[in-house]
Design an enzyme around this catalytic site. Structure first.
Site, short mmCIF file in Angstrom:
data_model
loop_
_atom_site.label_atom_id
_atom_site.label_comp_id
_atom_site.label_asym_id
_atom_site.label_seq_id
_atom_site.Cartn_x
_atom_site.Cartn_y
_atom_site.Cartn_z
N ASP A 1 -8.32 17.08 -9.91
CA ASP A 1 -8.73 17.04 -11.18
C ASP A 1 -10.18 17.35 -11.09
O ASP A 1 -10.79 17.94 -12.02
CB ASP A 1 -8.62 15.75 -11.94
CG ASP A 1 -8.98 15.47 -13.27
OD1 ASP A 1 -8.75 16.30 -14.01
OD2 ASP A 1 -10.05 14.64 -13.64
N LEU B 1 10.03 -1.42 -8.93
CA LEU B 1 10.55 -2.49 -8.35
C LEU B 1 9.57 -3.00 -7.34
O LEU B 1 9.88 -4.05 -6.44
CB LEU B 1 12.12 -2.15 -7.86
CG LEU B 1 12.89 -1.61 -8.55
CD1 LEU B 1 14.12 -1.43 -7.76
CD2 LEU B 1 13.27 -2.67 -9.47
N CYS B 2 8.61 -2.69 -7.32
CA CYS B 2 7.41 -3.05 -6.42
C CYS B 2 6.71 -4.60 -7.14
O CYS B 2 6.72 -4.59 -8.23
CB CYS B 2 6.36 -2.18 -6.21
SG CYS B 2 6.52 -0.87 -5.00
N HIS B 3 6.51 -5.45 -6.12
CA HIS B 3 5.86 -6.73 -6.35
C HIS B 3 4.47 -6.68 -6.68
O HIS B 3 3.87 -5.93 -6.04
CB HIS B 3 6.00 -7.69 -5.13
CG HIS B 3 7.57 -7.96 -5.06
ND1 HIS B 3 8.34 -7.27 -4.18
CD2 HIS B 3 8.24 -9.07 -5.29
CE1 HIS B 3 9.53 -7.87 -4.18
NE2 HIS B 3 9.67 -8.94 -4.85
N MET C 1 3.92 0.93 -0.19
CA MET C 1 3.93 1.47 -1.31
C MET C 1 2.33 1.67 -1.68
O MET C 1 2.11 2.58 -2.37
CB MET C 1 4.84 1.05 -2.13
CG MET C 1 6.32 1.18 -2.04
SD MET C 1 6.92 2.91 -1.47
CE MET C 1 6.43 3.55 -2.93
N GLU C 2 1.69 0.61 -1.64
CA GLU C 2 0.32 0.45 -2.20
C GLU C 2 -0.52 1.46 -1.38
O GLU C 2 -1.25 2.48 -1.93
CB GLU C 2 -0.24 -0.71 -1.89
CG GLU C 2 0.29 -1.87 -2.85
CD GLU C 2 1.74 -2.30 -2.53
OE1 GLU C 2 2.33 -2.80 -3.59
OE2 GLU C 2 2.16 -1.80 -1.28
#
Length: 155
Positions: free
Chosen positions: A126, A75-77, A111-112
């Site tokens: 990794d 739901l992030c733009h 969120m970013e």
């Protein structure tokens, strides 16, 4: 009770309409850490990893992740980010990652910033897993955010 903006009147998930919101300067800062063995930490610091430039690769992965957040979090733009930085700090048994994301737009970039930190940490894992498979990723959190209707936040 706080209204959850990603839920409609029936409780269904939906993308928030930000088309009527004014563009404002927004910034978010997030952090996290990866604990590891002395051997792995020493090798990263010395630049002696077989896979190459560990911090440079992890930084690029974090920047790319911030740009792709809307592809990962449903739901992030999609956002036109104006600045993404990923920085590292060595601790006694860990590497701390901090991501800072900025834009001028109608929605925040928390969120970013969190996605940038998370993917940077996963990339560090990794790159160093040949030396230490027991590394621990922890403490991923939002440190601060500025701009927007909800105002500023600082942890």
């Amino acid at each position: 009770m706080v209204d959850l903006t990603h839920l409609d009147a029936d409780g269904g998930a939906h993308m928030v309409d930000v088309s009527a919101k004014a563009d404002t300067a927004r910034e978010a800062v997030a952090e996290g850490r990866i604990s590891m063995s002395a051997e792995a930490l020493t090798a990263i610091r010395a630049g002696n990893m077989k896979k190459g430039d560990v911090l440079g690769t992890a930084r690029i992965a974090g920047i790319l992740a911030a740009k792709k957040t809307s592809d990962l979090i449903p739901l992030c733009h999609p956002l036109m980010l104006s600045k993404i930085s990923v920085d590292f700090a060595y601790e006694a048994t860990a590497i701390r990652v901090e991501a800072r994301v900025r834009l001028n737009g109608p929605t925040g970039v928390e969120m970013e910033a969190l996605t940038a930190v998370s993917v940077t940490l996963l990339t560090l894992y990794d790159m160093a897993k040949a030396l230490d498979k027991s590394m621990i990723i922890s403490d991923v959190r939002l440190l601060s955010k500025t701009g927007g209707k909800s105002g500023d936040y600082s942890a």
